[in-house]
Design a protein around this motif. Sequence first.
Motif, PDB file in Angstrom:
ATOM      1  N   UNK A 203       0.854  -1.210   0.014  1.00  0.00           N
ATOM      2  CA  UNK A 203      -0.057  -0.119   0.264  1.00  0.00           C
ATOM      3  C   UNK A 203       0.799   1.149   0.011  1.00  0.00           C
ATOM      4  N   UNK A 204       0.749   2.227  -0.967  1.00  0.00           N
ATOM      5  CA  UNK A 204       1.447   3.342  -0.958  1.00  0.00           C
ATOM      6  C   UNK A 204       0.447   4.577  -0.624  1.00  0.00           C
ATOM      7  N   UNK A 205       1.004   5.353  -0.008  1.00  0.00           N
ATOM      8  CA  UNK A 205       0.075   6.452   0.551  1.00  0.00           C
ATOM      9  C   UNK A 205       1.148   7.842   0.849  1.00  0.00           C
ATOM     10  N   UNK A 206       0.391   8.846   1.068  1.00  0.00           N
ATOM     11  CA  UNK A 206       1.154  10.048   1.475  1.00  0.00           C
ATOM     12  C   UNK A 206       0.749  10.668   2.839  1.00  0.00           C
ATOM     13  N   UNK A 207       1.639  11.100   3.519  1.00  0.00           N
ATOM     14  CA  UNK A 207       1.412  11.511   4.764  1.00  0.00           C
ATOM     15  C   UNK A 207       2.212  12.869   5.192  1.00  0.00           C
ATOM     16  N   UNK A 208       1.657  13.578   6.237  1.00  0.00           N
ATOM     17  CA  UNK A 208       2.325  14.792   6.572  1.00  0.00           C
ATOM     18  C   UNK A 208       3.299  14.617   7.540  1.00  0.00           C
ATOM     19  N   UNK A 209       4.430  15.048   7.057  1.00  0.00           N
ATOM     20  CA  UNK A 209       5.837  14.399   8.011  1.00  0.00           C
ATOM     21  C   UNK A 209       5.902  15.395   9.182  1.00  0.00           C
ATOM     22  N   UNK A 210       6.059  15.040  10.221  1.00  0.00           N
ATOM     23  CA  UNK A 210       6.747  15.476  11.425  1.00  0.00           C
ATOM     24  C   UNK A 210       7.974  15.025  11.861  1.00  0.00           C
ATOM     25  N   UNK A 211       9.053  15.735  11.625  1.00  0.00           N
ATOM     26  CA  UNK A 211      10.631  15.232  11.821  1.00  0.00           C
ATOM     27  C   UNK A 211      10.597  14.620  13.347  1.00  0.00           C
ATOM     28  N   UNK A 212      11.437  13.555  13.359  1.00  0.00           N
ATOM     29  CA  UNK A 212      11.624  12.886  14.476  1.00  0.00           C
ATOM     30  C   UNK A 212      10.520  11.826  15.014  1.00  0.00           C
ATOM     31  N   UNK A 213       9.409  11.947  14.154  1.00  0.00           N
ATOM     32  CA  UNK A 213       8.533  11.071  14.672  1.00  0.00           C
ATOM     33  C   UNK A 213       8.442   9.801  13.949  1.00  0.00           C
ATOM     34  N   UNK A 214       8.393   8.559  14.556  1.00  0.00           N
ATOM     35  CA  UNK A 214       8.458   7.262  13.710  1.00  0.00           C
ATOM     36  C   UNK A 214       6.987   7.023  13.086  1.00  0.00           C
ATOM     37  N   UNK A 215       7.051   6.161  12.203  1.00  0.00           N
ATOM     38  CA  UNK A 215       5.702   5.641  11.633  1.00  0.00           C
ATOM     39  C   UNK A 215       5.492   3.949  12.348  1.00  0.00           C
ATOM     40  N   UNK A 216       4.320   3.920  12.794  1.00  0.00           N
ATOM     41  CA  UNK A 216       4.196   2.681  13.153  1.00  0.00           C
ATOM     42  C   UNK A 216       2.866   2.078  12.657  1.00  0.00           C
ATOM     43  N   UNK A 217       2.841   0.744  12.388  1.00  0.00           N
ATOM     44  CA  UNK A 217       2.073  -0.141  11.725  1.00  0.00           C
ATOM     45  C   UNK A 217       1.680  -1.244  12.696  1.00  0.00           C
ATOM     46  N   UNK A 218       0.326  -1.427  12.901  1.00  0.00           N
ATOM     47  CA  UNK A 218      -0.269  -2.275  13.666  1.00  0.00           C
ATOM     48  C   UNK A 218      -1.272  -3.183  12.534  1.00  0.00           C
ATOM     49  N   UNK A 219      -0.944  -4.263  12.351  1.00  0.00           N
ATOM     50  CA  UNK A 219      -1.642  -5.056  11.307  1.00  0.00           C
ATOM     51  C   UNK A 219      -2.118  -6.318  12.035  1.00  0.00           C
ATOM     52  N   UNK A 220      -3.547  -6.665  11.612  1.00  0.00           N
ATOM     53  CA  UNK A 220      -3.980  -8.052  12.390  1.00  0.00           C
ATOM     54  C   UNK A 220      -4.633  -8.769  11.183  1.00  0.00           C
ATOM     55  N   UNK A 221      -4.798 -10.079  11.395  1.00  0.00           N
ATOM     56  CA  UNK A 221      -5.521 -10.898  10.370  1.00  0.00           C
ATOM     57  C   UNK A 221      -6.781 -11.656  11.106  1.00  0.00           C
ATOM     58  N   UNK A 222      -7.281 -12.209  10.063  1.00  0.00           N
ATOM     59  CA  UNK A 222      -8.605 -13.043  10.500  1.00  0.00           C
ATOM     60  C   UNK A 222      -8.396 -14.197  11.451  1.00  0.00           C
ATOM     61  N   UNK A 223      -7.174 -14.666  11.627  1.00  0.00           N
ATOM     62  CA  UNK A 223      -6.830 -15.713  12.583  1.00  0.00           C
ATOM     63  C   UNK A 223      -6.455 -15.047  14.074  1.00  0.00           C
ATOM     64  N   UNK A 224      -6.453 -13.927  14.018  1.00  0.00           N
ATOM     65  CA  UNK A 224      -6.280 -13.151  15.338  1.00  0.00           C
ATOM     66  C   UNK A 224      -4.858 -12.874  15.709  1.00  0.00           C
ATOM     67  N   UNK A 225      -3.788 -13.255  14.299  1.00  0.00           N
ATOM     68  CA  UNK A 225      -2.382 -12.747  14.565  1.00  0.00           C
ATOM     69  C   UNK A 225      -2.594 -11.228  14.535  1.00  0.00           C
ATOM     70  N   UNK A 226      -1.496 -10.840  15.175  1.00  0.00           N
ATOM     71  CA  UNK A 226      -1.200  -9.202  15.386  1.00  0.00           C
ATOM     72  C   UNK A 226       0.249  -8.974  15.075  1.00  0.00           C
ATOM     73  N   UNK A 227       0.651  -8.011  14.339  1.00  0.00           N
ATOM     74  CA  UNK A 227       1.834  -7.569  14.106  1.00  0.00           C
ATOM     75  C   UNK A 227       2.244  -6.083  14.361  1.00  0.00           C
ATOM     76  N   UNK A 228       3.311  -5.783  14.932  1.00  0.00           N
ATOM     77  CA  UNK A 228       3.251  -4.162  15.248  1.00  0.00           C
ATOM     78  C   UNK A 228       4.862  -4.005  14.760  1.00  0.00           C
ATOM     79  N   UNK A 229       5.052  -3.023  14.140  1.00  0.00           N
ATOM     80  CA  UNK A 229       6.462  -2.596  13.785  1.00  0.00           C
ATOM     81  C   UNK A 229       6.521  -0.883  13.792  1.00  0.00           C
ATOM     82  N   UNK A 230       7.737  -0.522  14.029  1.00  0.00           N
ATOM     83  CA  UNK A 230       7.869   1.075  13.756  1.00  0.00           C
ATOM     84  C   UNK A 230       8.962   1.063  12.910  1.00  0.00           C
ATOM     85  N   UNK A 231       8.912   2.433  12.199  1.00  0.00           N
ATOM     86  CA  UNK A 231       9.847   2.446  11.143  1.00  0.00           C
ATOM     87  C   UNK A 231      10.457   4.077  11.161  1.00  0.00           C
TER      88      UNK A 231
END
Lengths: 271, 151, 326
Positions: free
Chosen positions: A236-264
């Motif tokens: 997925x590609x998207x645009x965001x309004x950048x604030x310097x010094x702040x990380x991006x965090x992604x939380x994803x989950x699937x239909x079997x209840x697994x959940x993954x979180x990662x920061x960039x």
Amino acid sequence: MTRTLRTVFAAALVTAFCGGSASATDPSQPDAGREKRWQEIAGYLFDDRDIVPTDTLIKIDAPKRAEDAALVPITLTMPEKDKIKSVYLVIDDNPAPLAAHVTFGPAADPGALQLRVRIDTYTNVHAVAETKDGKLFSTAVFVKASGGCSAPSGPSDVEAMKGMGDMRMKFAKGVEKKSSEATLMIRHPNFNGMQMNQLTRLYTPPRYIDKVTVSHGDQTVLDIVGDISLSTNPVLSFNFMQTDGQPMTVVASDTKGSRWEQSFQVPSAMH
Amino acid sequence: MRGETPTTLKGAVVIDLAGLEALISKQPLLVDVGLADKKPENFPQDRLWLPTHRSIPGAVWFPGGGAAALDAEKEAAFLRRVDELVQGDRSRPIVTFCRPNCWGSWNAGKRLVMKGYTGVHWFPGGIDKWQEFHDTVAVEPDKAWDASMPK
Amino acid sequence: MSGFDLQWVGNGRHAAGDVRFTRRETFALGLCMCCLPAHGSAAHTFSLNDLGNGLFVREAPHEEATLANMGAIANTCFIIGRDSVLVIDPGGSVTDGRWLLSEIRKRTAKPIRHVVMTHVHPDHCFGAEAFVDEQPEFIGHAALRPAFDARGSFYHQRLVEMLGPENVGRLVYPTREISDVAEIDLGDRLIRIIAHGAAHTDCDLSLFDTSTGTLFPADLLFVDRIPSLDGSLLGWLREAKRLSAIAPARAVPGHGPAMVDFEAAMARQLRYLTALHDGTRRAIAAGIAINEASRTVAADQGEGWILFEDYNGRNVIQAYKELEWE
């Protein structure tokens, strides 16, 4: 919901097309049929809210003929982005037509969005923009693709499961000041329940990413509700309004209840 | 065309898209035995599952009608319905076809040939080949056939 | 199923209609069945090239699987050794496989002890059923079984739509799986089999006939027809080097002429694969989206390749999917 409406349409279709004798094709009828299909889907998704066709608020770029029906790249552009609250991507003739609903948060730049979907047959693809004042605007393109839903997720199911939940994020300079482009990649087979295993003659059970939240610092960029039409290894590609010094965090989950979180870490020298 | 299959009345004619286009003017009965999409198990309740089926205009849709193993009752229902649709004319051209993900059209053609239909055509290209050059229409399962299926 | 007499009439019309077959649809998942319009050739009219030393190759046309060719669209070979026969890719359908078996039996009564399926694609595997009664070892890459599990039914159904169930046959799973290197002796004639890492597909085998210096790279080497990528581009570039290190005197490609000069043919294929790799990597680095990349990358590489327009865009998508994770 519009169940009554649906029944009426169904009856009409049976009368029109299942009369038992073949007749020459009326070229206008198919278009009417596709429009009926869209109205039926819209009835389920949006109840009786008005949906206004637009050629300015949201646009779709999709291949007229897909190179790969299991990976059809779709780009949505929303030129009047400040008005946009969320977008829906609907593949009319897929059995689960809603491919994704993406809601933009305060850190988003809702000008553009790219994703990859499976398409099962020659179909209209609709994009609906929901504006901040609660109105709906739609546009559509016709895409020729076939067999995308039953196509396997990888060389084998085991191979397709490897690295499930791994994420990547790539950054690029956005088109305007403060706006940056990010591409989120998630390893996931996104089994859709329509892929058959030769040995067992059973369908591989569905297991797909259904929720993704992307945040920048403590602000939401996107909330994504996905369905079985999203391609294996969603990107997925998207645009965001950048604030310097702040990380991006992604939380994803699937239909079997697994959940993954990662920061960039966002490269700060981008502007 | 049947003159070209002199060895047996049990034969069916295999046609490609050009063959089907040529046949359409003879008003064949178009028998679509494509499978209906099966809802994935554990499909979430709150998600929209709304399969549709598009076919060659004028086609009669018998979802599952081409299954290799149809029980006697269903097979009878299939043949009865076809007989109704051709109004007992066993020489009327019939075209069996489906989507790529089934081979029921061959089975269906076989059943009709065994039953004594002499105008059976098998269109292996199916809806995929048709839609490459022509539009399709949404169809619902044939009502009489649908009623014979277990709910 | 037997007793149902389908008549293949009107082949003239078939040829006309086949021009309009859609290539991309049959290409789903790298299915190598999409080629030029049929010319009305039938499997039984194919001839075998006798390359000497007991080596025979059926050179297949660059066509799509049709009723006219019965799925015989990939090269298929057999080697008659002192003691036994080895088959490399038993044909694209059971009908094609039966034809191959009959051609072998016209030439020798020696037992067929080995049938090698070089990878998962149907034009290389579906003839295997014709050989079941011969009770050979069916040899495949260790990854062939899971690949059959995942894709077999999809391929089978697609092929049935084109050829009819009685011509397609069923998949035969390997009875001997190779995960590294193996040697087979046909009687003072060693055939070395290499199980490759993911390249054209994720289950490619190549064979080397040590006594004649002939390499059978299967679909690791395309000649004339544009290569199709269904495994790993980086892997293919790697495995190509491994094949070149063998320095074979000659090669029998999976698609193309029965016999080619290996070095020249591989060099030509590498030019395309390298352009695909470099172009895709550049596109990813420049932030060019996958759909635009599929229209532009390697688009100038078409000269001399059959079916380039049909396959290049798809190859770019495959390459992009792989390289974007680098």
